[in-house]
Design a protein around this motif. Structure first.
Motif, PDB file in Angstrom:
ATOM      1  N   VAL A 126      21.610  -4.895  11.583  1.00  0.00           N
ATOM      2  CA  VAL A 126      20.360  -5.307  12.210  1.00  0.00           C
ATOM      3  C   VAL A 126      20.666  -6.496  13.103  1.00  0.00           C
ATOM      4  O   VAL A 126      21.086  -7.553  12.619  1.00  0.00           O
ATOM      5  N   GLY A 127      20.466  -6.337  14.393  1.00  0.00           N
ATOM      6  CA  GLY A 127      20.806  -7.408  15.324  1.00  0.00           C
ATOM      7  C   GLY A 127      22.293  -7.682  15.291  1.00  0.00           C
ATOM      8  O   GLY A 127      23.121  -6.768  15.363  1.00  0.00           O
ATOM      9  N   THR A 128      22.648  -8.936  15.135  1.00  0.00           N
ATOM     10  CA  THR A 128      24.063  -9.326  15.088  1.00  0.00           C
ATOM     11  C   THR A 128      24.598  -9.402  13.663  1.00  0.00           C
ATOM     12  O   THR A 128      25.752  -9.800  13.465  1.00  0.00           O
ATOM     13  N   GLY A 129      23.776  -9.037  12.672  1.00  0.00           N
ATOM     14  CA  GLY A 129      24.185  -9.169  11.284  1.00  0.00           C
ATOM     15  C   GLY A 129      24.058  -7.885  10.504  1.00  0.00           C
ATOM     16  O   GLY A 129      23.736  -6.817  11.037  1.00  0.00           O
ATOM     17  N   LEU A 130      24.335  -8.009   9.205  1.00  0.00           N
ATOM     18  CA  LEU A 130      24.295  -6.874   8.294  1.00  0.00           C
ATOM     19  C   LEU A 130      23.227  -7.122   7.240  1.00  0.00           C
ATOM     20  O   LEU A 130      23.241  -8.145   6.544  1.00  0.00           O
ATOM     21  N   LEU A 131      22.286  -6.176   7.114  1.00  0.00           N
ATOM     22  CA  LEU A 131      21.194  -6.264   6.151  1.00  0.00           C
ATOM     23  C   LEU A 131      21.481  -5.323   4.990  1.00  0.00           C
ATOM     24  O   LEU A 131      21.851  -4.164   5.193  1.00  0.00           O
ATOM     25  N   SER A 132      21.302  -5.816   3.762  1.00  0.00           N
ATOM     26  CA  SER A 132      21.474  -4.963   2.585  1.00  0.00           C
ATOM     27  C   SER A 132      20.321  -5.175   1.618  1.00  0.00           C
ATOM     28  O   SER A 132      19.780  -6.275   1.502  1.00  0.00           O
ATOM     29  N   LEU A 133      19.953  -4.099   0.947  1.00  0.00           N
ATOM     30  CA  LEU A 133      18.893  -4.116  -0.044  1.00  0.00           C
ATOM     31  C   LEU A 133      19.447  -3.546  -1.339  1.00  0.00           C
ATOM     32  O   LEU A 133      20.038  -2.465  -1.349  1.00  0.00           O
ATOM     33  N   HIS A 134      19.249  -4.287  -2.449  1.00  0.00           N
ATOM     34  CA  HIS A 134      19.797  -3.888  -3.737  1.00  0.00           C
ATOM     35  C   HIS A 134      18.676  -3.745  -4.765  1.00  0.00           C
ATOM     36  O   HIS A 134      17.716  -4.515  -4.758  1.00  0.00           O
ATOM     37  N   ALA A 135      18.838  -2.769  -5.635  1.00  0.00           N
ATOM     38  CA  ALA A 135      17.947  -2.589  -6.781  1.00  0.00           C
ATOM     39  C   ALA A 135      18.786  -2.717  -8.044  1.00  0.00           C
ATOM     40  O   ALA A 135      19.844  -2.082  -8.154  1.00  0.00           O
ATOM     41  N   LEU A 167      16.668  -7.288  -4.389  1.00  0.00           N
ATOM     42  CA  LEU A 167      17.458  -8.318  -3.721  1.00  0.00           C
ATOM     43  C   LEU A 167      17.675  -7.932  -2.263  1.00  0.00           C
ATOM     44  O   LEU A 167      18.129  -6.828  -1.956  1.00  0.00           O
ATOM     45  N   LEU A 168      17.343  -8.859  -1.361  1.00  0.00           N
ATOM     46  CA  LEU A 168      17.519  -8.647   0.078  1.00  0.00           C
ATOM     47  C   LEU A 168      18.492  -9.685   0.605  1.00  0.00           C
ATOM     48  O   LEU A 168      18.343 -10.885   0.335  1.00  0.00           O
ATOM     49  N   ASN A 169      19.502  -9.226   1.353  1.00  0.00           N
ATOM     50  CA  ASN A 169      20.539 -10.114   1.870  1.00  0.00           C
ATOM     51  C   ASN A 169      20.790  -9.833   3.345  1.00  0.00           C
ATOM     52  O   ASN A 169      20.827  -8.683   3.778  1.00  0.00           O
ATOM     53  N   TYR A 170      20.949 -10.915   4.112  1.00  0.00           N
ATOM     54  CA  TYR A 170      21.272 -10.758   5.540  1.00  0.00           C
ATOM     55  C   TYR A 170      22.437 -11.685   5.865  1.00  0.00           C
ATOM     56  O   TYR A 170      22.382 -12.888   5.581  1.00  0.00           O
ATOM     57  N   GLN A 171      23.494 -11.111   6.437  1.00  0.00           N
ATOM     58  CA  GLN A 171      24.699 -11.880   6.724  1.00  0.00           C
ATOM     59  C   GLN A 171      25.089 -11.724   8.183  1.00  0.00           C
ATOM     60  O   GLN A 171      25.147 -10.613   8.724  1.00  0.00           O
ATOM     61  N   VAL A 172      25.374 -12.867   8.810  1.00  0.00           N
ATOM     62  CA  VAL A 172      25.859 -12.914  10.187  1.00  0.00           C
ATOM     63  C   VAL A 172      27.200 -13.623  10.167  1.00  0.00           C
ATOM     64  O   VAL A 172      27.272 -14.819   9.835  1.00  0.00           O
TER      65      VAL A 172
END
Length: 312
Positions: A126-135, A167-172
């Motif tokens: 997503v954009g310039t980063g990586l989005l992850s969603l965990h259950a 859990l929602l994580n966004y990393q650039v």
């Protein structure tokens, strides 16, 4: 680059954050990283907790009959990559409690085994980063024959529980921000007396435990060699009652706490798969809760269960 060096970072947060609590179980699966398929991370963690002030309801006070309440937690755990998107985790802590004043004696023994199933449902650029969603689905089962009705020196609550976390994580690049929310369903417990008083008399040895919520915000820096993370957590029971004046805590009290913490890890490139980590947390505000200072250190080792050779 050694392949194991890439995988060691997937082990760290899954065990480090949980060690920040006296019960050694409060956020076992609170990171956004996954260990790859057929890899196993073994963990050994030591945690020291201490406090000499606590909140009796909303009133912050000390107690000269207790002095400083402390605990030492020795925990062993593991994280296995069932697939690249599914991890299985477990941890078993041995806890010893103590007070510096008064006549009460601490407890020691094995507490609860923690089990978790972690699924990375979404991984998307997503954009310039990586989005992850965990259950994550997790649970705790008491393994030690300890007394829950002995707070603040009990080593646990002896309540079976099951929890669901998102859990929602966004990393650039090497920087990330994450947020998580958890709901914990707790079973009743049995205590060693036939009656007790909360806000009314109960003529039974069964105690209805309030369920809990747990929220986490974290941000920091991740690399293959060094990680640094800052955390803000808030835990809250849904219901319960305040500690009565000059009385001992009770398992079904309304417990709330907001804490800040940090986690640091360093990986030795000369020994592939070996990592050391350290960190701590401090309770800023609470209700029927000790103003706890917690510090921990851990050793982790990641290896392939299929005997794969490392890529150079």
């Amino acid at each position: 680059m050694n392949k194991t060096l890439q995988y060691i970072k997937y082990c760290i947060s899954a065990f480090a954050v949980m060690a920040l609590s006296q019960t050694a179980k409060a956020q076992t699966e609170s990171d956004a990283l996954m260990i790859p398929k057929n890899y196993f991370c073994a963990a050994g963690i030591y945690t020291h907790n201490s406090w000499n002030h606590y909140w009796e309801g909303t009133f912050r006070r000390d107690n000269l009959n207790l002095g400083t309440v402390s605990s030492n937690v020795y925990a062993l755990g593991g994280n296995y990559g069932l697939s690249n998107r599914i991890n299985l985790l477990f941890m078993v802590p041995y806890v010893k409690t103590n007070v510096s004043a008064g006549t009460l004696r601490g407890q020691q023994g094995f507490q609860d085994i923690s089990l978790a199933f972690k699924w990375m449902a979404v991984r998307q650029e997503v954009g310039t980063g990586l989005l992850s969603l965990h259950a994550i689905v997790s649970g705790n089962i008491p393994v030690g024959n300890y007394q829950a009705d002995y707070l603040p020196l009990s080593i646990g609550m002896r309540s079976k529980s099951i929890a669901v976390r998102g859990l929602l994580n966004y990393q650039v690049g090497r920087f990330f921000v994450a947020g998580a929310g958890q709901y914990v369903r707790r079973d009743n417990i049995t205590i060693d007396r036939d009656s007790y008083f909360t806000t009314e008399m109960h003529y039974t040895n069964q105690v209805a435990m309030p369920n809990m919520t747990n929220f986490l915000f974290s941000t920091g820096y991740r690399s293959l060699k060094f990680n640094a993370e800052a955390t803000l957590t808030h835990v809250n029971t849904i219901g319960g009652f305040d500690i009565t004046k000059n009385n001992m805590p009770f398992p079904s009290n309304n417990m709330q706490a907001t804490a800040v913490g940090s986690i640091f890890k360093y990986m030795f490139q000369s020994i592939p798969g070996l990592e050391f980590t350290a960190g701590g947390s401090w309770v800023l505000h609470g209700r029927n809760y000790g103003q706890n200072l917690s510090v921990f250190g851990g050793v982790y080792y990641v290896f392939s269960t299929k005997g794969e050779k490392s890529d150079k």
